[in-house]
Design an enzyme around this catalytic site. Sequence first.
Site, mmCIF file in Angstrom:
data_model
loop_
_atom_site.group_PDB
_atom_site.id
_atom_site.type_symbol
_atom_site.label_atom_id
_atom_site.label_comp_id
_atom_site.label_asym_id
_atom_site.label_seq_id
_atom_site.Cartn_x
_atom_site.Cartn_y
_atom_site.Cartn_z
ATOM 1 N N SER A 169 0.901 -1.373 0.024
ATOM 2 C CA SER A 169 0.212 -0.109 0.057
ATOM 3 C C SER A 169 0.968 1.317 0.035
ATOM 4 C CB SER A 169 -0.913 -0.087 1.250
ATOM 5 O OG SER A 169 -2.036 1.045 1.093
ATOM 6 N N ASP A 392 -8.290 -4.991 -6.359
ATOM 7 C CA ASP A 392 -8.001 -3.933 -5.576
ATOM 8 C C ASP A 392 -8.097 -2.509 -6.028
ATOM 9 O OD1 ASP A 392 -7.214 -2.151 -3.359
ATOM 10 O OD2 ASP A 392 -5.133 -1.996 -4.204
ATOM 11 N N HIS A 444 -6.183 -5.987 -2.064
ATOM 12 C CA HIS A 444 -5.205 -5.248 -1.714
ATOM 13 C C HIS A 444 -4.275 -5.877 -0.950
ATOM 14 C CE1 HIS A 444 -3.744 -1.060 -0.924
ATOM 15 N NE2 HIS A 444 -3.478 -1.455 0.237
#
Length: 467
Positions: A169, A392, A444
């Site tokens: 991330s 994601d 994600h």
Amino acid sequence: MFLLSLACLSLALCGVTWAAYDPDEVTGLPGMSFKPNYRQWSGYLKASPGKYLHYWFVTSQRDPVKDPVVLWLNGGPGCSSLDGFLSENGPFHVNDDGATLYQNEFSWNKVANMLYLESPAGVGYSYSDDGQYKTDDDEVADNNYLALQSFFAKFPNFTQNEFYIFGESYGGIYAPTLSLRVATGDAAKINFKGFAVGNGISCFALNDQSLIYFGYYHGLFGEQLWADLNSNCCKDGTCNFYNNSMKACVQLVGEAFSIVYESGLNEYALYLDCAGGARTTGSYHRTMLNLFQNYRKQWDAENAVSGGGVQTGSGPTLREVPPCINSTAQMTWLNRGDVRKALHIPDTLPPWDICSDDVGSRYVNKYRTVRDVYLKLLSLGVRALVYNGDTDMACNFLGDQWFVEQLNMKKTTSYQRWVFDNQIAGFYQQFGNITFLTVKGAGHMVPQWAPGPAFHMFQSFLSNTPY
């Protein structure tokens, strides 16, 4: 005494001296009913003066003497890497009861010594003496670098092991900026080989631009909105969804982004349900603080005038971050008094939370793109992997694919499939010493939602063998 002597002899024969690490060793954990075949330590690494970063280090189950050391960093900014440990790739996870643990079949410490660092100070159990947690990209990289030096000073037997950095991330900023410091710095004897970024933010412009295409081609926008976007944001076949100055375009892009992250969809995994049910009226607003920044000011201004929506200063409480993700079990377990004691956490520190509002709301982004950082690292021969779960939407695969392609490195393989357990696991392409790879059906948090393929990918990258 005889058994103790045999144990010491066994460790000596492996070439490892553990005595210096005893103060931080984790000798037992509440809720663990199985006997681990690895050793682990939890304590603090010194960063800049007054800042202490909490680490959790777990040795490889295969061969700790020879296997690589891998640093894992979750993003946010302001979210804890212990979430990665306890729900993604650590040796055990927490059951839903928040009291018991179970072994992770696809733990990454099966083949690597794993180091989890709660960074920056103010995240999880990391802290600063002065309680001030405003920071930025460069300061975080500097403090992580100092913490690494502290780690290898504490564990000198691992300085010759190959060393890798993985970030997820906002780790898309953390990992390459730290990697550049390691690759060019004066830290003695760090045998740095490469870094990897999973569903990372690599370029804000490309992430925003690509999300419009991702949303439309995944059926999230109707034909009318798509036609309006093309009419107001595109000219001569070129579309600008990122920083278009036309008010009509800005409003339409804002509408599209709101469908993605304000309609109740699970932004982190499009095809998974939202834990707790669909949420509306801006529950994502605070968690997306560092994304879609070009449009946030206008949305906030319009909401302030109309009295609608959720403004930057409001939004979900800390325990609602990130939305659609259920971290109750990890929070319950990590905040038990006996767990804190086992992990050597000072009694004076506040409860653990998955993300820190103090850090995230004050964080200053200094890199709108890390393109130059990548180019410097690749020119030094550092190996890199950019991988994305392809469902994601927070950091979608298309933006990262464009990012890698626009580095203009020479293609060394065609775009091709890779296989796990006799099934297509995704696709990848190599450009010299950097690889772009997708993980089919994952969101994600790739190791959480595709643990088997993620473990295969991890092994292949470390061993530099075909996927």
